[in-house]
Design a protein around this motif. Structure first.
Motif, PDB file in Angstrom:
ATOM      1  N   LYS A  94       0.832  -1.198   0.000  1.00  0.00           N
ATOM      2  CA  LYS A  94       0.000   0.000   0.000  1.00  0.00           C
ATOM      3  C   LYS A  94       0.869   1.251   0.000  1.00  0.00           C
ATOM      4  CE  LYS A  94      -3.997  -2.011   2.401  1.00  0.00           C
ATOM      5  NZ  LYS A  94      -4.913  -1.890   3.564  1.00  0.00           N
ATOM      6  N   THR A  95       0.382   2.278  -0.671  1.00  0.00           N
ATOM      7  CA  THR A  95       0.986   3.594  -0.616  1.00  0.00           C
ATOM      8  C   THR A  95      -0.114   4.632  -0.773  1.00  0.00           C
ATOM      9  OG1 THR A  95       2.707   5.046  -1.507  1.00  0.00           O
ATOM     10  CG2 THR A  95       1.477   3.731  -3.097  1.00  0.00           C
ATOM     11  N   ARG A  96      -0.049   5.664   0.029  1.00  0.00           N
ATOM     12  CA  ARG A  96      -1.078   6.715   0.047  1.00  0.00           C
ATOM     13  C   ARG A  96      -2.475   6.126   0.259  1.00  0.00           C
ATOM     14  NH1 ARG A  96       1.976   7.797  -4.554  1.00  0.00           N
ATOM     15  NH2 ARG A  96       3.580   9.394  -4.249  1.00  0.00           N
ATOM     16  N   GLY A  97      -2.560   5.068   1.046  1.00  0.00           N
ATOM     17  CA  GLY A  97      -3.842   4.462   1.388  1.00  0.00           C
ATOM     18  C   GLY A  97      -4.422   3.550   0.333  1.00  0.00           C
ATOM     19  N   LYS A  98      -3.708   3.329  -0.777  1.00  0.00           N
ATOM     20  CA  LYS A  98      -4.219   2.490  -1.849  1.00  0.00           C
ATOM     21  C   LYS A  98      -3.342   1.256  -2.033  1.00  0.00           C
ATOM     22  CE  LYS A  98      -6.421   6.251  -4.442  1.00  0.00           C
ATOM     23  NZ  LYS A  98      -6.516   6.939  -5.764  1.00  0.00           N
ATOM     24  N   GLN A  99      -3.988   0.143  -2.343  1.00  0.00           N
ATOM     25  CA  GLN A  99      -3.271  -1.111  -2.549  1.00  0.00           C
ATOM     26  C   GLN A  99      -2.840  -1.232  -4.008  1.00  0.00           C
ATOM     27  OE1 GLN A  99      -5.168  -4.500  -0.757  1.00  0.00           O
ATOM     28  NE2 GLN A  99      -4.134  -5.965  -2.076  1.00  0.00           N
ATOM     29  N   PHE A 100      -1.690  -1.832  -4.243  1.00  0.00           N
ATOM     30  CA  PHE A 100      -1.170  -1.951  -5.609  1.00  0.00           C
ATOM     31  C   PHE A 100      -0.257  -3.175  -5.703  1.00  0.00           C
ATOM     32  CE2 PHE A 100       2.082   0.202  -3.264  1.00  0.00           C
ATOM     33  CZ  PHE A 100       3.267  -0.262  -3.798  1.00  0.00           C
ATOM     34  N   THR A 101       0.094  -3.522  -6.935  1.00  0.00           N
ATOM     35  CA  THR A 101       1.079  -4.583  -7.177  1.00  0.00           C
ATOM     36  C   THR A 101       2.280  -4.056  -7.961  1.00  0.00           C
ATOM     37  OG1 THR A 101      -0.123  -5.269  -9.168  1.00  0.00           O
ATOM     38  CG2 THR A 101      -0.637  -6.431  -7.120  1.00  0.00           C
ATOM     39  N   SER A 102       2.089  -2.939  -8.687  1.00  0.00           N
ATOM     40  CA  SER A 102       3.180  -2.286  -9.423  1.00  0.00           C
ATOM     41  C   SER A 102       3.116  -0.788  -9.168  1.00  0.00           C
ATOM     42  CB  SER A 102       3.080  -2.564 -10.925  1.00  0.00           C
ATOM     43  OG  SER A 102       3.211  -3.943 -11.194  1.00  0.00           O
ATOM     44  N   ILE A 103       4.282  -0.144  -9.184  1.00  0.00           N
ATOM     45  CA  ILE A 103       4.333   1.279  -8.893  1.00  0.00           C
ATOM     46  C   ILE A 103       5.386   1.956  -9.763  1.00  0.00           C
ATOM     47  CG2 ILE A 103       5.996   0.984  -7.009  1.00  0.00           C
ATOM     48  CD1 ILE A 103       4.545   3.277  -5.554  1.00  0.00           C
ATOM     49  N   LYS A 104       5.074   3.169 -10.218  1.00  0.00           N
ATOM     50  CA  LYS A 104       6.009   3.960 -11.018  1.00  0.00           C
ATOM     51  C   LYS A 104       6.763   4.913 -10.114  1.00  0.00           C
ATOM     52  CE  LYS A 104       6.235   7.219 -14.887  1.00  0.00           C
ATOM     53  NZ  LYS A 104       5.459   7.971 -15.909  1.00  0.00           N
ATOM     54  N   VAL A 105       8.110   4.916 -10.240  1.00  0.00           N
ATOM     55  CA  VAL A 105       8.960   5.798  -9.447  1.00  0.00           C
ATOM     56  C   VAL A 105       9.804   6.625 -10.412  1.00  0.00           C
ATOM     57  CG1 VAL A 105      10.664   5.977  -7.603  1.00  0.00           C
ATOM     58  CG2 VAL A 105       9.046   4.066  -7.611  1.00  0.00           C
ATOM     59  N   ASP A 106       9.688   7.926 -10.323  1.00  0.00           N
ATOM     60  CA  ASP A 106      10.459   8.804 -11.208  1.00  0.00           C
ATOM     61  C   ASP A 106      11.940   8.695 -10.907  1.00  0.00           C
ATOM     62  OD1 ASP A 106       8.170   9.736 -12.468  1.00  0.00           O
ATOM     63  OD2 ASP A 106       7.893  11.374 -11.020  1.00  0.00           O
ATOM     64  N   GLY A 107      12.753   9.042 -11.929  1.00  0.00           N
ATOM     65  CA  GLY A 107      14.194   9.018 -11.744  1.00  0.00           C
ATOM     66  C   GLY A 107      14.644   9.973 -10.659  1.00  0.00           C
ATOM     67  N   GLY A 108      15.513   9.516  -9.779  1.00  0.00           N
ATOM     68  CA  GLY A 108      15.996  10.334  -8.685  1.00  0.00           C
ATOM     69  C   GLY A 108      14.996  10.530  -7.567  1.00  0.00           C
ATOM     70  N   SER A 109      13.899   9.741  -7.570  1.00  0.00           N
ATOM     71  CA  SER A 109      12.856   9.872  -6.548  1.00  0.00           C
ATOM     72  C   SER A 109      12.743   8.587  -5.735  1.00  0.00           C
ATOM     73  CB  SER A 109      11.505  10.204  -7.194  1.00  0.00           C
ATOM     74  OG  SER A 109      11.564  11.416  -7.908  1.00  0.00           O
ATOM     75  N   LYS A 110      11.907   8.646  -4.687  1.00  0.00           N
ATOM     76  CA  LYS A 110      11.683   7.467  -3.854  1.00  0.00           C
ATOM     77  C   LYS A 110      10.228   7.426  -3.419  1.00  0.00           C
ATOM     78  CE  LYS A 110      13.292   9.849   0.328  1.00  0.00           C
ATOM     79  NZ  LYS A 110      14.298   9.818   1.432  1.00  0.00           N
ATOM     80  N   GLU A 111       9.755   6.236  -3.065  1.00  0.00           N
ATOM     81  CA  GLU A 111       8.390   6.019  -2.608  1.00  0.00           C
ATOM     82  C   GLU A 111       8.414   5.250  -1.286  1.00  0.00           C
ATOM     83  OE1 GLU A 111       5.446   6.953  -3.565  1.00  0.00           O
ATOM     84  OE2 GLU A 111       5.859   7.857  -5.519  1.00  0.00           O
ATOM     85  N   THR A 112       7.560   5.677  -0.360  1.00  0.00           N
ATOM     86  CA  THR A 112       7.389   4.945   0.896  1.00  0.00           C
ATOM     87  C   THR A 112       6.261   3.941   0.718  1.00  0.00           C
ATOM     88  OG1 THR A 112       8.147   6.821   2.211  1.00  0.00           O
ATOM     89  CG2 THR A 112       6.870   5.127   3.352  1.00  0.00           C
TER      90      THR A 112
END
Length: 288
Positions: A94-112
């Motif tokens: 989950k991220t930002r309260g939503k469930q997922f199986t794939s996620i896009k991360v921009d170059g030079g960025s990060k996701e919690t």
């Protein structure tokens, strides 16, 4: 001749010792460089990590890991999140309260990313390895997590025979024998008995609270059920619940209410009187 031989032997020995020392120094530096190489992070290499990789709880609780996925390349990447789980386990990202199986991360960025891990209710106390992989078209990053199952909380409530039905006369009360059992591997504390009965019915438990129940232990409980007067005959459902802060269980008891003999006689008398009055009126006024 002897002197020259001795001098030549000493010179050869000095050269041999110097050569061996040089080889040891050279090989030592090479091994050190080789040993340090893999631990050094390559430029533009992405990362997948968690501050807490080992969590401990019971099998009936959710394990929550907070992870960070860094895309250190210059281009955006779509990562697929994959877990290798024991049989019967379930994972959700989950991220930002939503469930997922794939996620896009921009170059030079990060996701919690939050990983919610649901163990099997049959999981035995042990330490379980949970490999998690973030995989894109260009790279695959692995994060090794651990889940430690300390035990389970589970209880059952029923009757000694397993029978969950009975009869009661309206306006009376009935004692129902119940059994509460700890079917798990950890102690159960402060087990409360509650009920949900039809309107105006009352249920009293003896005892109404169990302070402690060890694994495999049972406790006998009496539920005193009182049915109000003039209750219409029929089947009624009453739910008995045993619960504490960690687990709960219910038993649905079907109670058949029957009319008392006094009520039956009174009802029959009323019917007979009504018939007699109707008959009298017909006889009296029917001749006119």
């Amino acid at each position: 001749m002897s002197t020259n031989y001795f001098s030549l032997h000493c010179a050869f020995r000095h050269i041999l010792v110097s050569t061996i020392n040089f080889l040891f120094i050279f090989l030592g530096i090479s091994n050190l460089a080789i040993g340090q190489g893999p631990s050094e992070k390559r430029e533009n290499e992405s990362a997948f990590f968690s501050d807490l990789i080992n969590l401990e709880s019971t099998a009936d609780q959710v394990f929550r890991y907070t992870t960070t996925l860094e895309n250190n390349s210059s281009n955006p990447q779509v990562y697929e999140l994959i877990t290798e789980l024991p049989k019967g386990w379930y994972a959700a990202f989950k991220t930002r309260g939503k469930q997922f199986t794939s996620i896009k991360v921009d170059g030079g960025s990060k996701e919690t990313i939050t990983l919610e891990l649901h163990p099997s209710h049959e999981a035995q106390p042990s330490k379980y390895s949970i490999p998690v992989t973030a995989r894109s078209d260009n790279e695959s990053i692995r994060l090794d997590l651990e889940a430690v199952i300390s035990g389970t909380h589970k209880l059952e409530i029923s009757t000694p025979t397993g029978r969950l039905n009975g009869k009661i006369i309206e306006g009376q009360r009935k004692e129902i024998q119940l059994v509460v059992k700890n079917t798990a591997s950890l102690d159960l504390e402060d087990v409360i008995l509650t009920s949900k009965a039809p309107p105006k019915w009352s249920v009293v438990f003896e005892p109404s609270k169990i302070d402690n129940l060890s694994p495999g232990e049972t406790e006998n409980v009496i539920a005193i059920l009182t049915v109000p007067d003039k209750t219409i005959a029929g089947d009624y459902m009453t739910t008995f619940t045993a619960k504490n802060a960690n687990t709960s269980d219910q038993a649905v008891f079907r109670m058949s209410v029957v009319t008392s003999l006094t009520s039956g006689l009174l009802g029959g008398t009323v019917i007979l009187i009504t018939i007699a009055i109707v008959y009298f009126l017909i006889r009296k006024y029917g001749r006119r």
